[in-house]
Design a protein around this motif. Structure first.
Motif, PDB file in Angstrom:
ATOM      1  N   ASP A 272     -36.834 -79.037  41.551  1.00 19.57           N
ATOM      2  CA  ASP A 272     -36.247 -79.744  42.675  1.00 19.57           C
ATOM      3  C   ASP A 272     -34.848 -80.262  42.407  1.00 19.57           C
ATOM      4  OD1 ASP A 272     -38.220 -79.221  44.365  1.00 19.57           O
ATOM      5  OD2 ASP A 272     -39.107 -81.235  44.393  1.00 19.57           O
ATOM      6  N   GLN A 273     -34.617 -80.681  41.189  1.00 18.00           N
ATOM      7  CA  GLN A 273     -33.277 -81.173  40.840  1.00 18.00           C
ATOM      8  C   GLN A 273     -32.236 -80.080  41.060  1.00 18.00           C
ATOM      9  OE1 GLN A 273     -34.247 -82.681  36.882  1.00 18.00           O
ATOM     10  NE2 GLN A 273     -32.539 -84.089  37.163  1.00 18.00           N
ATOM     11  N   LEU A 274     -32.616 -78.880  40.655  1.00  9.82           N
ATOM     12  CA  LEU A 274     -31.716 -77.746  40.800  1.00  9.82           C
ATOM     13  C   LEU A 274     -31.487 -77.440  42.276  1.00  9.82           C
ATOM     14  CD1 LEU A 274     -30.147 -75.320  39.697  1.00  9.82           C
ATOM     15  CD2 LEU A 274     -32.289 -74.063  39.640  1.00  9.82           C
ATOM     16  N   ILE A 275     -32.571 -77.421  43.041  1.00  3.64           N
ATOM     17  CA  ILE A 275     -32.466 -77.128  44.470  1.00  3.64           C
ATOM     18  C   ILE A 275     -31.553 -78.164  45.148  1.00  3.64           C
ATOM     19  CG2 ILE A 275     -33.781 -77.041  46.631  1.00  3.64           C
ATOM     20  CD1 ILE A 275     -34.216 -74.586  44.910  1.00  3.64           C
ATOM     21  N   ARG A 276     -31.717 -79.435  44.748  1.00  2.00           N
ATOM     22  CA  ARG A 276     -30.874 -80.485  45.342  1.00  2.00           C
ATOM     23  C   ARG A 276     -29.404 -80.273  45.002  1.00  2.00           C
ATOM     24  NH1 ARG A 276     -35.125 -84.167  44.675  1.00  2.00           N
ATOM     25  NH2 ARG A 276     -34.444 -84.751  42.596  1.00  2.00           N
ATOM     26  N   ALA A 277     -29.152 -79.884  43.771  1.00  2.00           N
ATOM     27  CA  ALA A 277     -27.758 -79.655  43.357  1.00  2.00           C
ATOM     28  C   ALA A 277     -27.141 -78.500  44.146  1.00  2.00           C
ATOM     29  CB  ALA A 277     -27.696 -79.370  41.857  1.00  2.00           C
ATOM     30  N   VAL A 278     -27.927 -77.453  44.344  1.00  2.00           N
ATOM     31  CA  VAL A 278     -27.423 -76.307  45.105  1.00  2.00           C
ATOM     32  C   VAL A 278     -27.172 -76.717  46.557  1.00  2.00           C
ATOM     33  CG1 VAL A 278     -27.994 -74.006  45.994  1.00  2.00           C
ATOM     34  CG2 VAL A 278     -28.494 -74.576  43.608  1.00  2.00           C
ATOM     35  N   ALA A 279     -28.141 -77.435  47.122  1.00  2.00           N
ATOM     36  CA  ALA A 279     -28.000 -77.875  48.517  1.00  2.00           C
ATOM     37  C   ALA A 279     -26.743 -78.717  48.700  1.00  2.00           C
ATOM     38  CB  ALA A 279     -29.237 -78.654  48.955  1.00  2.00           C
TER      39      ALA A 279
ATOM     40  N   LEU B   3     -21.488 -70.570  42.951  1.00  2.00           N
ATOM     41  CA  LEU B   3     -22.637 -70.464  42.049  1.00  2.00           C
ATOM     42  C   LEU B   3     -22.306 -69.787  40.716  1.00  2.00           C
ATOM     43  CD1 LEU B   3     -25.467 -69.630  44.608  1.00  2.00           C
ATOM     44  CD2 LEU B   3     -25.139 -71.765  43.360  1.00  2.00           C
ATOM     45  N   VAL B   4     -21.104 -69.198  40.648  1.00  2.00           N
ATOM     46  CA  VAL B   4     -20.698 -68.564  39.386  1.00  2.00           C
ATOM     47  C   VAL B   4     -20.590 -69.611  38.283  1.00  2.00           C
ATOM     48  CG1 VAL B   4     -18.697 -67.551  38.211  1.00  2.00           C
ATOM     49  CG2 VAL B   4     -19.570 -66.505  40.301  1.00  2.00           C
ATOM     50  N   ASP B   5     -20.114 -70.801  38.658  1.00  2.00           N
ATOM     51  CA  ASP B   5     -19.986 -71.857  37.656  1.00  2.00           C
ATOM     52  C   ASP B   5     -21.355 -72.470  37.363  1.00  2.00           C
ATOM     53  OD1 ASP B   5     -17.221 -71.559  37.647  1.00  2.00           O
ATOM     54  OD2 ASP B   5     -16.995 -72.906  39.368  1.00  2.00           O
ATOM     55  N   PRO B   6     -21.680 -72.628  36.089  1.00  2.00           N
ATOM     56  CA  PRO B   6     -22.972 -73.227  35.737  1.00  2.00           C
ATOM     57  C   PRO B   6     -23.092 -74.631  36.317  1.00  2.00           C
ATOM     58  CG  PRO B   6     -21.889 -72.305  33.803  1.00  2.00           C
ATOM     59  CD  PRO B   6     -20.900 -72.249  34.914  1.00  2.00           C
ATOM     60  N   LEU B   7     -24.320 -75.006  36.694  1.00  2.00           N
ATOM     61  CA  LEU B   7     -24.559 -76.342  37.234  1.00  2.00           C
ATOM     62  C   LEU B   7     -25.100 -77.231  36.132  1.00  2.00           C
ATOM     63  CD1 LEU B   7     -26.367 -75.438  40.578  1.00  2.00           C
ATOM     64  CD2 LEU B   7     -24.079 -76.395  40.336  1.00  2.00           C
ATOM     65  N   GLU B   8     -24.673 -78.507  36.152  1.00  2.00           N
ATOM     66  CA  GLU B   8     -25.222 -79.447  35.187  1.00  2.00           C
ATOM     67  C   GLU B   8     -26.367 -80.206  35.827  1.00  2.00           C
ATOM     68  OE1 GLU B   8     -22.683 -82.044  32.742  1.00  2.00           O
ATOM     69  OE2 GLU B   8     -21.212 -80.420  32.986  1.00  2.00           O
ATOM     70  N   ILE B   9     -27.538 -80.042  35.270  1.00  2.00           N
ATOM     71  CA  ILE B   9     -28.727 -80.724  35.793  1.00  2.00           C
ATOM     72  C   ILE B   9     -29.215 -81.623  34.670  1.00  2.00           C
ATOM     73  CG2 ILE B   9     -31.020 -80.439  36.801  1.00  2.00           C
ATOM     74  CD1 ILE B   9     -28.897 -78.975  38.394  1.00  2.00           C
ATOM     75  N   GLY B  10     -29.040 -82.933  34.837  1.00  2.00           N
ATOM     76  CA  GLY B  10     -29.369 -83.842  33.749  1.00  2.00           C
ATOM     77  C   GLY B  10     -28.547 -83.443  32.524  1.00  2.00           C
ATOM     78  N   ARG B  11     -29.227 -83.184  31.426  1.00  2.00           N
ATOM     79  CA  ARG B  11     -28.494 -82.785  30.227  1.00  2.00           C
ATOM     80  C   ARG B  11     -28.465 -81.262  30.057  1.00  2.00           C
ATOM     81  NH1 ARG B  11     -31.170 -85.713  25.859  1.00  2.00           N
ATOM     82  NH2 ARG B  11     -31.934 -87.229  27.337  1.00  2.00           N
ATOM     83  N   ARG B  12     -28.986 -80.579  31.071  1.00  2.00           N
ATOM     84  CA  ARG B  12     -29.039 -79.127  30.978  1.00  2.00           C
ATOM     85  C   ARG B  12     -27.925 -78.456  31.751  1.00  2.00           C
ATOM     86  NH1 ARG B  12     -35.369 -77.931  31.269  1.00  2.00           N
ATOM     87  NH2 ARG B  12     -35.520 -76.844  29.299  1.00  2.00           N
ATOM     88  N   VAL B  13     -27.498 -77.319  31.259  1.00  2.00           N
ATOM     89  CA  VAL B  13     -26.557 -76.504  32.008  1.00  2.00           C
ATOM     90  C   VAL B  13     -27.324 -75.266  32.475  1.00  2.00           C
ATOM     91  CG1 VAL B  13     -24.442 -75.160  31.881  1.00  2.00           C
ATOM     92  CG2 VAL B  13     -24.610 -77.337  30.662  1.00  2.00           C
ATOM     93  N   VAL B  14     -27.340 -75.075  33.785  1.00  2.00           N
ATOM     94  CA  VAL B  14     -28.165 -74.008  34.347  1.00  2.00           C
ATOM     95  C   VAL B  14     -27.295 -73.000  35.085  1.00  2.00           C
ATOM     96  CG1 VAL B  14     -30.085 -73.489  35.886  1.00  2.00           C
ATOM     97  CG2 VAL B  14     -30.065 -75.644  34.631  1.00  2.00           C
ATOM     98  N   VAL B  15     -27.560 -71.732  34.822  1.00  2.00           N
ATOM     99  CA  VAL B  15     -26.833 -70.683  35.529  1.00  2.00           C
ATOM    100  C   VAL B  15     -27.695 -70.207  36.698  1.00  2.00           C
ATOM    101  CG1 VAL B  15     -25.767 -68.422  35.340  1.00  2.00           C
ATOM    102  CG2 VAL B  15     -25.748 -69.983  33.385  1.00  2.00           C
ATOM    103  N   VAL B  16     -27.141 -70.259  37.887  1.00  2.00           N
ATOM    104  CA  VAL B  16     -27.900 -69.793  39.046  1.00  2.00           C
ATOM    105  C   VAL B  16     -27.129 -68.686  39.764  1.00  2.00           C
ATOM    106  CG1 VAL B  16     -29.207 -71.899  39.502  1.00  2.00           C
ATOM    107  CG2 VAL B  16     -26.942 -71.628  40.456  1.00  2.00           C
ATOM    108  N   GLY B  17     -27.848 -67.926  40.552  1.00  2.00           N
ATOM    109  CA  GLY B  17     -27.219 -66.888  41.358  1.00  2.00           C
ATOM    110  C   GLY B  17     -27.856 -66.894  42.726  1.00  2.00           C
ATOM    111  N   ALA B  18     -27.330 -66.084  43.631  1.00  2.00           N
ATOM    112  CA  ALA B  18     -27.923 -66.013  44.956  1.00  2.00           C
ATOM    113  C   ALA B  18     -27.834 -64.586  45.479  1.00  2.00           C
ATOM    114  CB  ALA B  18     -27.215 -66.964  45.906  1.00  2.00           C
TER     115      ALA B  18
END
Ligand code: C2E
Ligand code: CA
Ligand code: CA
Ligand code: CA
Length: 375
Positions: free
Chosen positions: A11-18, A63-78
């Protein structure tokens, strides 16, 4: 939206994307979460595609740039699908259906793509549905068959085993390649019954060839099922086949995505006495060093690598090194797709103990294998 490393940041990731999407969409546009990791954006444009394409590009860029979720860096695509409703002529539900269809096309084309809906997608979908229906019938009425391809000893070229390969003669259409219908079986929930049919049939048939090993392909959808080991145990018992004569072949792709579970599954299968081989090695990314931990009983070198062995010097060297490394881990190696004497000689020289390919025999009906044994 795909979290390509499966970090499960949820959910944290989804919120960041939204939050990111909210910034990008034009004034008056609607952003909705359809469910899971799927979003829809609706907006009015001047009737041209340009605005939707431009927005899609901006989203992919974001979305090319990695997202920071808490202390994690997450790579997402669409994967993005676009559908238009000229002058509001297309109903809302139909518009969503079309963009969904286009989104699946984008997904098929690879990561980070956008695709515009066009009516031929409906025809594709219908064809696929028809194929799926026929396949379901074929499985239920036992219309699938197995072909068996010889595996030979690299030195003596004596027949030592066979690989079972599923065949489907689709009524009114002719033979369909397993490379076409296996993926469809995977996504339509048919793979379990298909796989069970193949395993049972191969084990039953193997009983008439006590001197041969029989290899059976296992697709990721089967392997992923926690009950898979139970199926195998059940079939072994039912057919009373000696477990050590059965080799299950699994492909590299699944293993990379789920190393932990792969290791556990392999362990349990080996506990039943069957052998486990890594199929199509060299077609993907895995390194030999990484393989040690999985306890494979055999590695099969992919046909795409074997093909160029006598043409391309670099490929030859890579192949040689690959086989040597496998051998240094004491894992026996099969070369598949051998079509010429030259390839056979080279692969034996490199240290493969088992060869497979049209040179020694194409996949054939069981009776032909029996004939070969009696020759
Ligand atoms: P695979 O497991 O790599 O099987 C080898 C494929 O290469 C077979 O294609 C075989 O006919 C072909 N082949 C063997 N020797 C040669 C050669 O010398 N030259 C050339 N050009 N081709 C050769 P097939 O039967 O069309 O199967 C394609 C793939 O479909 C298999 O690749 C396997 O991944 C999958 N498959 C086939 N049967 C089954 C099955 O029963 N279950 C599952 N899960 N997958 C299956
Ligand atoms: Ca997704
Ligand atoms: Ca195989
Ligand atoms: Ca293969």
């Amino acid at each position: 939206v795909n979290d390509s490393y499966g970090h499960g940041t949820g959910d944290q990731l989804i919120r960041a994307v939204a939050a990111g999407l909210k910034v990008l969409i034009p004034q008056g546009a609607v952003l909705a979460r359809i469910g899971g990791d799927e979003f829809a954006i609706a907006f009015l444009s001047d009737g041209e595609n340009a605005a939707a394409l431009q927005l899609s590009e901006q989203i992919l860029d974001f979305l090319v740039d990695p997202l920071e979720i808490g202390r994690r860096v997450v790579v997402v695509g669409a994967s993005i699908g676009i559908a238009m409703s000229p002058a509001g002529t297309i109903e809302r539900e139909e518009l969503v259906r079309r963009s969904d269809l286009a989104m699946y096309k984008a997904k098929e084309a690879g990561r980070a793509r956008m695709t515009l809906y066009d009516p031929s997608m409906d025809a594709d979908r219908e064809q696929r549905n028809a194929l799926e229906l026929d396949l379901r019938n074929a499985i239920e009425s036992g219309d699938l068959t197995l072909a068996y391809q010889p595996l030979v000893d690299a030195t003596t070229q004596a027949l030592t085993g066979v690989e079972a390969l599923v065949r489907w003669n689709r009524p009114g259409h002719g033979p369909v390649s397993p490379e076409v219908f296996i993926p469809i079986a995977e996504t339509s929930g048919l793979i379990e019954s298909l796989g069970l049919f193949v395993l049972r049939k191969a084990c039953e048939t193997a009983k008439q060839w006590p001197e041969l090993n029989v290899s059976v392909n296992v697709s990721p959808g089967q392997f992923r099922n926690p009950a898979f080991t139970d199926y195998v145990r059940y079939v072994l018992k039912q057919t009373e086949i000696e477990a050590s004569r059965i080799t299950l072949e699994i492909t590299e792709g699944y293993m990379i995505q789920n190393p932990q579970r792969t290791r556990q599954s392999i362990e349990r299968l080996k506990g039943l006495g069957v052998k486990v081989a890594l199929d199509d090695f060299g077609s993907g990314f895995s390194s030999i060093g990484y393989l040690r931990q999985f306890g494979f009983d055999r590695i099969k070198i992919d046909r795409s690598l074997v093909m160029g062995v006598n043409e391309d010097k670099r490929q030859r060297e890579m192949l040689q090194a690959t086989v040597a490394l496998a051998r240094s881990l004491d894992i026996p190696v099969t070369a598949e797709g051998i079509e010429t004497e030259g390839q056979a000689v080279a692969m034996r020289l490199f240290g493969c103990d088992c060869l497979q390919g049209y040179l020694f025999g194409k996949p054939m009906v069981a009776e032909r294998i029996t004939d070969m044994l009696n020759e």
